[in-house]
Enzyme design. Structure first.
Site, PDB file in Angstrom:
ATOM      1  CB  SER A 133      87.966   5.261  53.973  1.00  0.00           C
ATOM      2  OG  SER A 133      89.208   5.749  53.581  1.00  0.00           O
ATOM      3  N   GLY A 166      86.725   3.961  49.000  1.00  0.00           N
ATOM      4  CA  GLY A 166      85.565   3.204  49.440  1.00  0.00           C
ATOM      5  C   GLY A 166      85.901   2.188  50.508  1.00  0.00           C
ATOM      6  CG  HIS A 171      88.348  10.364  55.795  1.00  0.00           C
ATOM      7  ND1 HIS A 171      89.158   9.498  56.473  1.00  0.00           N
ATOM      8  CD2 HIS A 171      88.144   9.797  54.578  1.00  0.00           C
ATOM      9  CE1 HIS A 171      89.447   8.463  55.711  1.00  0.00           C
ATOM     10  NE2 HIS A 171      88.838   8.615  54.538  1.00  0.00           N
ATOM     11  CG  ASP A 205      89.919   9.846  59.787  1.00  0.00           C
ATOM     12  OD1 ASP A 205      88.879  10.512  59.645  1.00  0.00           O
ATOM     13  OD2 ASP A 205      90.393   9.129  58.876  1.00  0.00           O
ATOM     14  CG  LEU A 228      81.910  30.139  60.268  1.00  0.00           C
ATOM     15  CD1 LEU A 228      81.042  31.012  61.189  1.00  0.00           C
ATOM     16  CD2 LEU A 228      83.389  30.335  60.581  1.00  0.00           C
ATOM     17  N   GLY A 229      79.964  27.852  57.662  1.00  0.00           N
ATOM     18  CA  GLY A 229      79.580  28.136  56.285  1.00  0.00           C
ATOM     19  C   GLY A 229      80.624  28.869  55.475  1.00  0.00           C
ATOM     20  CB  VAL A 230      83.785  30.149  55.654  1.00  0.00           C
ATOM     21  CG1 VAL A 230      82.945  31.349  56.012  1.00  0.00           C
ATOM     22  CG2 VAL A 230      84.410  29.521  56.897  1.00  0.00           C
TER      23      VAL A 230
END
Length: 337
Positions: A193, A191, A80, A109, A255-257
């Site tokens: 993370s 920060g 993330h 993650d 995909l761009g959504v």
């Protein structure tokens, strides 16, 4: 094993947990701290990586941390921290490098980066998280102060094992459950993370991945970390560039959504479409409901992201959706990195 709801922004650098986490009581009374935890953490500090990201679509900047696994610049961090980034830069020992994503496991993650042009870097000493005990002192090293500031050194103790948190991506609406986490009492902040959790022997025993950002931290704040015993097999699979159902090698596909779960019926509702992206070229528009992706019926945004993680740039996938007029439509999208 407790579960805690948490909302994670698309470019979030820390997973947000419910404020009630600050009230968690240690499972066992804390033991006296043997030695100097800051001195122990100093053994890892030269291998801590400061990570900065840029996301063009949102005009966003972020920072997180990681640590060096290999002298030639392979770095372990949270997925993330770098998710959605168009550019990643990292610095070690005051020197900055461009970085690329080697691969990731979204469900756990975990991500591995490669620092371009790096060599001879100090490597973080890896410990054994299975040997940790409740009350044992630990230090979380992070990048909350930014690249030009000193490393954060959050001192605390192990309070619990096997914790579970639920994380949500506010742009895509996807939800992930992180299991088997270490819980520690230390005031970690945004920060931190991806940074190492260090034991009293100066060894990395976890990766800081979650903390509450819903209230101002003070003494006794709670953080969560992925045990290093769980993280290293995943990291080594990524480093070997061996893809699997959960490990994606290379950058994610686009995909761009931006989506959210449909209010009525199956599918996910399209909230936003990236202009010129694969979905836009396929004919999708905000307000449409995407029902099938690559032959997989969509029930949640999480299913959509997991389907995309099985694919690589250049793959052509089939789409089925219900447009705003209620008509079923089909099309194809060519995925991009």
């Amino acid at each position: 094993m407790g579960k805690f709801p948490v909302r994670r922004p698309f470019a979030a650098l820390l997973i947000a947990l419910a404020t009630a986490l600050a009230l968690v009581t240690p499972v066992f009374p804390a033991m006296a701290a043997p030695g100097d935890p800051i001195a122990a953490a100093a053994q890892v500090e030269p291998a801590v990586v400061r990570i900065n990201t840029e996301i063009d679509y949102q005009g966003a900047y972020g920072n997180g941390a990681g640590f060096v696994l290999d002298p030639n610049g392979q770095v372990l961090t949270n997925f993330h921290v770098v998710s959605g980034a168009d550019r990643i830069t990292a610095s070690v020992g005051g020197r900055s490098y461009p970085a690329e994503l080697v691969g990731y496991n979204r469900r756990r993650d975990i991500a591995v980066l490669q620092l371009i042009g790096a060599y001879g870097l100090p490597v973080a000493p890896i410990g054994n998280s299975a040997q940790l005990t409740a009350g044992e002192p630990v230090v979380a090293l992070g990048n909350a102060n930014g690249t030009n500031g000193p490393l954060t050194r959050e001192i605390g103790t192990i309070t619990a094992f096997g914790r579970t948190v639920n994380a949500e991506d506010s742009l895509t609406g996807s939800k992930d459950q992180l299991e088997g986490l270490l819980e520690f009492a230390a005031p970690v902040v945004a920060g931190d993370s991806g940074g190492p959790l260090v034991n009293g022997a100066g060894q990395v025993v976890g990766i800081t991945t979650a903390a509450s950002v819903n209230f101002r931290f003070g003494p006794g704040g709670e953080g969560f970390a992925i045990p290093i015993d769980d993280a290293m097999p995943i990291a080594n699979q990524i480093r070997a560039r061996t893809p699997s159902a959960e490990v994606h090698v290379g950058p994610p596909v686009l995909l761009g959504v931006g989506v959210r779960s449909a209010q009525r019926g199956p599918g996910v509702q399209i909230a936003d479409v990236l202009r010129g992206g694969p979905a836009d070229r396929a004919g999708l528009s905000p307000g449409d409901v995407l029902t099938v992706l690559d032959g997989t019926p969509l029930d949640t945004a999480t299913t959509l992201t997991y389907v995309l993680d099985r694919h690589y740039p250049g793959d052509v996938i089939d789409l089925t959706w219900i447009d705003r007029g209620g008509l079923e439509r089909t099309g194809k999208a060519t995925l991009t990195p």
